[in-house]
Design an enzyme around this catalytic site. Sequence first.
Site, PDB file in Angstrom:
ATOM      1  CE  LYS A 186      -4.114   1.669   2.477  1.00 10.82           C
ATOM      2  NZ  LYS A 186      -4.919   1.229   3.797  1.00 10.82           N
ATOM      3  CB  SER A 233      -8.430   2.983   2.784  1.00 10.10           C
ATOM      4  OG  SER A 233      -7.560   2.394   3.532  1.00 10.10           O
ATOM      5  CB  SER A 239      -8.652   0.066   5.562  1.00 11.36           C
ATOM      6  OG  SER A 239      -9.315   1.509   5.502  1.00 11.36           O
TER       7      SER A 239
END
Lengths: 479, 94
Positions: free
Chosen positions: A74, A149, A173
Amino acid sequence: MSAAGILDLTAAAAADAIAGGSLSAGELFNAYRERAVEDRAAGEAGLNCFTWVAEQSAGADHPGPLGGVPLAVKDLFCTEGIPSQAGSRILEGYLPPYTATVVSRLHAGGAPLMAKTNQDEFAMGSSNENSAFGPVRNPWDRTRVPGGSSGGSAAAVAAGLAPWALGTDTGGSIRQPAALCGIVGLKPTYGAVSRYGMIAFASSLDQAGPLTRDVTDAGLMLRHMVGRDPCDATSLSVPHEIELPSAERLDGVRLGVPQELTGEGIEPGVLDAFHAALERAQELGAEVHDVHLPHAPHALSAYYVLAPAECSSNLARYDGVRYGLRASDPHDLLDMYMRTRHDGFGAEVKRRIMLGTYALSSGYYDAYYGRAQRVRTKIAEDFRAAFEQIDFVLTPTAPSVAFRLGEKTADPLAMYLNDYCTVPMSLAGIPAISIPCGSSEGLPVGLQIAGPAFSENRLLDAALALEQSFAFDARPARV
Amino acid sequence: MIERDEVLHVARLARLALGEDELEPMARELSAVLDHVAKIGELDLENVPPTSHVVDMTGALRADEPTPSLPREVVLSQAPVASDEGFLVPSPQA
């Protein structure tokens, strides 16, 4: 091995193939790298999973226990000399001078960095539509969101653009995008994994974890992530080494179903898949019990005070002084701060900074922040009481299947409700895993299994037994 | 309902400039979220201690041993504007 054959391997199987000599780490890296490069080059026609892709493998000569299986990470993890923007315009051009501990650990274990993945800005969002790099698309249906997310990480793994990926979970997330993309996502016990080098959102909640094709891969990755780090004072030594799961049955395992998180607000198709999953669990020998988490319905409210409060403090550092963006021609210092933050932050991040600042401001602190912290205590107590009677809490991971791009962007509250089932575990700091348990409207449904702090080994075992029973084919049509 | 003046006050506390077109939506959206979270006001939380952190640990101190910092030029290389010696910013009172 054929290119398609390589892509069909789970990370653990690929590591075995490399160890056995039927596959080389370089071959594996290049097979995925090529697909990641294609996705980036495809622009609107692709899934938009990546923000950066490696030119070549920085893999070690010795592949280590992870075999040289490449890793997607990420964007918000700092990677030395490699763009790390947390999906935000305000960190445009930022090249961190150091690497996050967990990325270093995985590299040392034999998982070289292959790509950085798209995400909601500063991990604030449930649809990956709040990114300076544009939205990510769901590989099951390109008109739908991948969740967020960690949407880029989830979509990349689901679409076979990466063998596995690293994400972060503050209120859901990792788990929610894993559910919406039909893969496995694990949020470890708070403190199990170092946060050093993770660009902070809400420090008392943020935790890194794996997004993988199956439960075994999640265990394998987690094994090389955990442990105390002198650079993160809240990291802890895990009491037991993370073992690869092996259970086939659930005999005598007591599963608790909280009515507070399995009724109102959950889509009928999701509830059907959830109830079918409970039946499978019973066939495997598990007992299913009703359990009460009386304060769980208030978790979302507490979370949307606490997380924005911590965010408003953490994001104060983006002021145009030390890194990233600075507004042009500021006429004084205050003007520079205010316009840099106006230009650099997206709408959702601004909203959360405002919410947090309001909740912490003079006259409102006790009514919002103080109360929310007390609700957090009650939620942790609810779980402690429940775990005296049962081994795990089961809920649907998300109240709906993947929704359409743009469907919830105009209504922040509707978007926040995506986190209804995942936020209670975050506030209590306990581990929870999402595994695909079936489908509704042709889209995957996730089952969330949560256990007491540091129960990851038991949690992975239970998840593996269920995964084998569900036999969910976690592969959308290859993009 | 949060008023426009309150939005401007909070934005200034947050060091966040908001455009004229952002004020009304921000007031509306903050009000909606605050109305929702206000439900925790109905709970009886008397004598409940606050939890700021789930990890119950104290004295998590590392050994007090000096270690090298990042080199100054490496850190300054990330600044939008820097001199050889530090970060350059506009004067507080231009």
